[in-house]
Design an enzyme around this catalytic site. Sequence first.
Site, PDB file in Angstrom:
ATOM      1  N   SER A 194       0.153  16.066  30.805  1.00 23.01           N
ATOM      2  CA  SER A 194       0.260  17.722  30.290  1.00 23.01           C
ATOM      3  C   SER A 194       1.345  17.807  29.046  1.00 23.01           C
ATOM      4  O   SER A 194       1.119  18.878  28.340  1.00 23.01           O
ATOM      5  CB  SER A 194       0.682  18.596  31.401  1.00 23.01           C
ATOM      6  OG  SER A 194      -0.420  18.694  32.326  1.00 23.01           O
ATOM      7  N   SER A 222      -1.750  20.540  30.782  1.00 24.80           N
ATOM      8  CA  SER A 222      -1.624  21.989  31.327  1.00 24.80           C
ATOM      9  C   SER A 222      -0.636  22.441  30.290  1.00 24.80           C
ATOM     10  O   SER A 222      -0.624  23.862  30.148  1.00 24.80           O
ATOM     11  CB  SER A 222      -1.061  22.252  32.562  1.00 24.80           C
ATOM     12  OG  SER A 222       0.301  21.553  32.595  1.00 24.80           O
ATOM     13  N   LYS A 249       7.118  26.574  28.189  1.00 24.10           N
ATOM     14  CA  LYS A 249       6.132  26.751  29.070  1.00 24.10           C
ATOM     15  C   LYS A 249       6.571  27.677  30.229  1.00 24.10           C
ATOM     16  O   LYS A 249       7.821  27.492  30.623  1.00 24.10           O
ATOM     17  CB  LYS A 249       5.821  25.110  29.602  1.00 24.10           C
ATOM     18  CG  LYS A 249       4.445  25.146  30.534  1.00 24.10           C
ATOM     19  CD  LYS A 249       4.139  23.725  30.665  1.00 24.10           C
ATOM     20  CE  LYS A 249       3.236  23.632  31.623  1.00 24.10           C
ATOM     21  NZ  LYS A 249       2.777  22.267  32.007  1.00 24.10           N
TER      22      LYS A 249
END
Length: 518
Positions: free
Chosen positions: A211, A187, A110
């Site tokens: 997330s 996210s 990420k």
Amino acid sequence: MPRHAQLATALLFAAASATSLSAQSARRPFRIEEATIAQIHAAFKAKTLTCRALTKAYLDRIEALDKRGPAINAIILVNPDALAVADSLDKRYATGGPTGPLHCVPMIVKDNFETVGMQTTGGSLALEGWKPLQDATMVRQIKHAGAIVLAKSNLAEWAFTPYETVSSILPGYTHNPYALDRVTAGSSGGTAAAVAASFGAVGLGTDTGNSIRGPSAHQALVGIRSTMGLTSRAGVIPLNASSDVAGPMARTVADAVAVFDVVVGSDPADSVTAPADAKRSASYAAFLVRGALKGARIGILRQAYERPTLDPEVQRVFERAVADLQAQGAVIVEARVDSLDAIQRRQQGGCNRFKADLERYFVARGSNAPVKTIDEVLRSRKFHPTVEQRLRDAAQSTEMPEASAGCQSRERVRSALRDAVLQMMDSLKIDAAIYPTWSNPPRLIGDLNTPHGDNSQLFSPSTGFPAITMPMGYTRDNRLPAGVSFLGRPWSEARLIQLVYDYEQATKHRRAPVLQAR
């Protein structure tokens, strides 16, 4: 023909057949779709696969499917040095064997993890081009174990929203590979979509309220949010330092645990991890055994998910999951935190930590910091329109969290909730509490009106207790993934891993999305 001649002929035929099959295996390209770490390492050992060939296959798949074909749009950038790293790993393997437990495991990271030599943006154009001087602790750990950072993945900008994955650094939404018109949640939706689509073997995400677990549920993955303090957040762009956790996202429990074993432990750069070495298990992989559900006591935590907008298909899938647990010998009980409403009513005032945590983070980066303040980000106008109000709200915060009455109140509420959840678990003698990770299927992209169904925000983040989400089936004509969460006591990851592994092996819900290159 004499018997000994017949036997010799048979042996020669068997040997020739084995040689032929071995040659066919050597010629057959390694299938990266849904490939596990164990399969990758077995192919290396058999000398039917090289690290370079594996890495090139993943890069080719990203090229064919991320911006073209179905255009998943999960990847912000690929590592330009990935093949060079693969070549070096091949050389080291030839002379000394695997470099570590994650030898040549291509990983999706990420884009809020710091990565040396690669841009790190948190999804924001305000950080475009920023190359940190060091790796995040977790990135350093996986590299030391032999993994390759293959690509940086899209995220909800600044990790603000759990509902969708859209940012200013990458035009357009990230699409759910199971249904391209559906969201990935957020996210860490870019990591989830990329791992689900086999753009990498496994991935790293972060979880403040949802997330890791929400995107994992939406993409039929395993996602681990550890006990607060078992894993380091150092080098990860913060959202809320009191709740941020980083961890693995994978297609199987075994792969998630392989990464987890590498990244747990104390880190001087993150003081919250001080107890980790004393609390961690020597090997979480040792708990990947069948039979753990027999006699296990599992509590259904209806307070986590029952609401008027609960989707009936999700409810049915969850009921089947409960039945599957019972079929494996689990004892199912009703679990309830009787004081929950009263505890939540104790919150007095607000607590917005983002400004303080982010600005402290950039101060620590010194002259290498791409920005210094939220105000600077706002003045730049380099952000997605959907995050402007969140940025403005954060900019209005003038108190440090330690001095904020609202933040102090929140910590008291969290402490009371921890006590209440532990009391409930102890009184019922349960090993874990379960609930649907989301109460509703993935929404259509752009739809912010129909119920979202996020059940992840309260129990694990507010207590700091661990939670693992698992695939539990599919809704909407068996197309859209749904997940079930297992919530445990603090530092109980080993027991949770036993339970979810047994459930996974009994049900095998994970399946690959159908994707085609043009």
